[in-house]
Every structure is written in structure tokens, then in C-alpha cells.
Design a protein around this motif. Structure first.
Motif, PDB file in Angstrom:
ATOM      1  N   GLN A   4     103.160  44.670  52.665  1.00 27.18           N
ATOM      2  CA  GLN A   4     102.085  44.568  51.676  1.00 27.18           C
ATOM      3  C   GLN A   4     101.169  43.380  51.981  1.00 27.18           C
ATOM      4  N   GLU A   5     101.751  42.269  52.393  1.00 28.78           N
ATOM      5  CA  GLU A   5     100.940  41.103  52.763  1.00 28.78           C
ATOM      6  C   GLU A   5     100.055  41.416  53.968  1.00 28.78           C
ATOM      7  N   THR A   7      99.035  44.365  54.876  1.00 26.54           N
ATOM      8  CA  THR A   7      98.023  45.317  54.403  1.00 26.54           C
ATOM      9  C   THR A   7      96.880  44.585  53.700  1.00 26.54           C
ATOM     10  N   ASN A   8      97.202  43.608  52.874  1.00 28.29           N
ATOM     11  CA  ASN A   8      96.167  42.835  52.171  1.00 28.29           C
ATOM     12  C   ASN A   8      95.286  42.064  53.145  1.00 28.29           C
TER      13      ASN A   8
END
Length: 55
Positions: A4-5, A7-8
Motif C-alpha cells: 500500500q505504501e 502504491t501511494n
């Protein structure tokens, strides 16, 4: 650091004009990379983002 990090960070890089195809490639193979390479990718992407935000 998790996917998720990454992806951000990639979303922010794309918004700043970086190559979407290349960054999506790295996101696609992220889970297949060894843990040390995942960490290296995170550091490189984070550094690239910080450099672009300074401009």
C-alpha cells in the motif's frame, strides 16, 4: 513498508509526471521481488518522490 505504501508513492510519482507504464511494471512485480529488493525499490521510489517535490 508494504504494498500500500508503494502504491501511494507510485500514485504520487505518476501525478508528478513520471512514466506510468514503468511505475506500474514495478508495482506488478513487487510481490515477486525478494524482501531486500522490495526494500531497495521502496527507498529508490521514496527518494525519487522527495527529489521531485523539491522542484
Amino acid at each position: 513498508m508494504n504494498k500500500q505504501e508503494i502504491t501511494n508513492i507510485i500514485s504520487q510519482l505518476i501525478a508528478l509526471g513520471e512514466d506510468q507504464d514503468e511505475l506500474n511494471y514495478w508495482l506488478q512485480i513487487y510481490d515477486d521481488l525478494p524482501e531486500d529488493k522490495q526494500g531497495l525499490l521502496y527507498v529508490n521510489l521514496k527518494q525519487e518522490l522527495e527529489n521531485l517535490q523539491k522542484i
